[in-house]
Scaffold this active site. Structure first.
Site, PDB file in Angstrom:
ATOM      1  N   GLY A 122     -14.687   1.726  10.527  1.00  0.00           N
ATOM      2  CA  GLY A 122     -14.411   1.957  11.937  1.00  0.00           C
ATOM      3  C   GLY A 122     -13.345   1.062  12.551  1.00  0.00           C
ATOM      4  O   GLY A 122     -13.057   1.193  13.739  1.00  0.00           O
ATOM      5  N   TYR A 179      -6.362  10.824  11.414  1.00  0.00           N
ATOM      6  CA  TYR A 179      -5.710  11.040  12.707  1.00  0.00           C
ATOM      7  C   TYR A 179      -6.099  12.392  13.308  1.00  0.00           C
ATOM      8  O   TYR A 179      -6.360  12.500  14.501  1.00  0.00           O
ATOM      9  CB  TYR A 179      -4.192  10.934  12.576  1.00  0.00           C
ATOM     10  CG  TYR A 179      -3.702   9.584  12.112  1.00  0.00           C
ATOM     11  CD1 TYR A 179      -4.318   8.401  12.509  1.00  0.00           C
ATOM     12  CD2 TYR A 179      -2.614   9.488  11.252  1.00  0.00           C
ATOM     13  CE1 TYR A 179      -3.867   7.170  12.073  1.00  0.00           C
ATOM     14  CE2 TYR A 179      -2.150   8.249  10.813  1.00  0.00           C
ATOM     15  CZ  TYR A 179      -2.783   7.100  11.222  1.00  0.00           C
ATOM     16  OH  TYR A 179      -2.330   5.879  10.794  1.00  0.00           O
ATOM     17  N   TYR A 186       0.832  -1.202   0.000  1.00  0.00           N
ATOM     18  CA  TYR A 186       0.000   0.000   0.000  1.00  0.00           C
ATOM     19  C   TYR A 186       0.868   1.253   0.000  1.00  0.00           C
ATOM     20  O   TYR A 186       0.549   2.247  -0.658  1.00  0.00           O
ATOM     21  CB  TYR A 186      -0.931  -0.018   1.222  1.00  0.00           C
ATOM     22  CG  TYR A 186      -1.634   1.288   1.467  1.00  0.00           C
ATOM     23  CD1 TYR A 186      -2.715   1.686   0.677  1.00  0.00           C
ATOM     24  CD2 TYR A 186      -1.228   2.144   2.493  1.00  0.00           C
ATOM     25  CE1 TYR A 186      -3.368   2.891   0.891  1.00  0.00           C
ATOM     26  CE2 TYR A 186      -1.873   3.348   2.721  1.00  0.00           C
ATOM     27  CZ  TYR A 186      -2.931   3.717   1.916  1.00  0.00           C
ATOM     28  OH  TYR A 186      -3.559   4.922   2.142  1.00  0.00           O
ATOM     29  N   GLU A 187       1.961   1.222   0.758  1.00  0.00           N
ATOM     30  CA  GLU A 187       2.847   2.380   0.871  1.00  0.00           C
ATOM     31  C   GLU A 187       3.856   2.470  -0.271  1.00  0.00           C
ATOM     32  O   GLU A 187       4.680   3.377  -0.285  1.00  0.00           O
ATOM     33  CB  GLU A 187       3.583   2.344   2.220  1.00  0.00           C
ATOM     34  CG  GLU A 187       2.646   2.541   3.397  1.00  0.00           C
ATOM     35  CD  GLU A 187       3.333   2.436   4.750  1.00  0.00           C
ATOM     36  OE1 GLU A 187       4.435   1.844   4.835  1.00  0.00           O
ATOM     37  OE2 GLU A 187       2.773   2.944   5.730  1.00  0.00           O
ATOM     38  N   TYR A 192      -2.709  -1.368  10.116  1.00  0.00           N
ATOM     39  CA  TYR A 192      -3.173  -1.676   8.763  1.00  0.00           C
ATOM     40  C   TYR A 192      -4.523  -2.378   8.849  1.00  0.00           C
ATOM     41  O   TYR A 192      -4.715  -3.275   9.666  1.00  0.00           O
ATOM     42  CB  TYR A 192      -2.177  -2.579   8.042  1.00  0.00           C
ATOM     43  CG  TYR A 192      -2.600  -2.947   6.645  1.00  0.00           C
ATOM     44  CD1 TYR A 192      -2.498  -2.034   5.601  1.00  0.00           C
ATOM     45  CD2 TYR A 192      -3.118  -4.204   6.369  1.00  0.00           C
ATOM     46  CE1 TYR A 192      -2.898  -2.372   4.316  1.00  0.00           C
ATOM     47  CE2 TYR A 192      -3.516  -4.547   5.090  1.00  0.00           C
ATOM     48  CZ  TYR A 192      -3.405  -3.627   4.071  1.00  0.00           C
ATOM     49  OH  TYR A 192      -3.800  -3.961   2.805  1.00  0.00           O
ATOM     50  N   ASN A 252       0.346  10.583   2.780  1.00  0.00           N
ATOM     51  CA  ASN A 252      -0.835   9.799   3.106  1.00  0.00           C
ATOM     52  C   ASN A 252      -1.936  10.678   3.717  1.00  0.00           C
ATOM     53  O   ASN A 252      -2.271  10.573   4.899  1.00  0.00           O
ATOM     54  CB  ASN A 252      -0.449   8.659   4.057  1.00  0.00           C
ATOM     55  CG  ASN A 252      -1.523   7.613   4.179  1.00  0.00           C
ATOM     56  OD1 ASN A 252      -2.673   7.833   3.822  1.00  0.00           O
ATOM     57  ND2 ASN A 252      -1.152   6.472   4.707  1.00  0.00           N
TER      58      ASN A 252
END
Length: 160
Positions: free
Chosen positions: A97, A133, A28-29, A88, A126
């Site tokens: 959620g 966050y 993903y990164e 992750y 990201n």
């Protein structure tokens, strides 16, 4: 996601699953080529040396996300904290959620253990995670820069 998500702590037999989650996160990164960890190394450091812990969040008994974390220490607070190395959630379970549930579980663990804080890094690109966050009340530490010595530089320094 169920009202009360279920969590379980990783056991030694979960090492292949942990490695799979690490690889999915790295993919993903865009950093899959940087993953050199293998099952033996993870088993040694997580379970034999007990240097990290892993929890899974479950959906109908199936692991759909994970967090790998360990204790750090704040000299200013005079107590340990929890450093979240990886969080992750599988793509098909995002926006339901689970990420928030994992962070809430880690906050619960931190408070239960008397820790002074919960912290993590996030890649600058990201934006979806950054927005998430911030929505939880997390504060970026913009006055700090991360420095790292690793690989051959680390070995050279140790040999000086």
């Amino acid at each position: 996601m169920p009202q009360q998500p279920m969590f379980r702590k990783a056991q030694r037999e979960d090492v292949p699953l942990i490695l799979n989650f690490i690889r999915e996160l790295a993919e993903y990164e865009g950093m899959l080529d940087e993953v050199v960890a293998d099952e033996t190394t993870l088993e040694t450091w997580i379970f034999d040396h007990q240097k990290a812990e892993v929890i899974f969040v479950l959906d109908q008994g199936q692991e759909v996300g994970f967090a790998l974390f360990f204790h750090n220490f704040s000299t200013f607070l005079g107590r340990a904290g929890i450093y979240l190395e990886d969080l992750y959630v599988k793509e098909e379970y995002r926006h339901q959620g689970y990420g928030k549930a994992i962070l809430k579980e880690l906050a619960h663990i931190a408070v239960e253990r008397g820790c002074g804080r919960l912290e993590w890094w996030c890649l600058d690109w990201n934006q979806p995670s950054i927005d998430f966050y911030l929505s939880l009340g997390a504060q970026p530490m913009s006055d700090w820069t991360v420095y790292r010595i690793s690989g051959s530089t680390l070995k050279s320094m140790a040999e000086e």
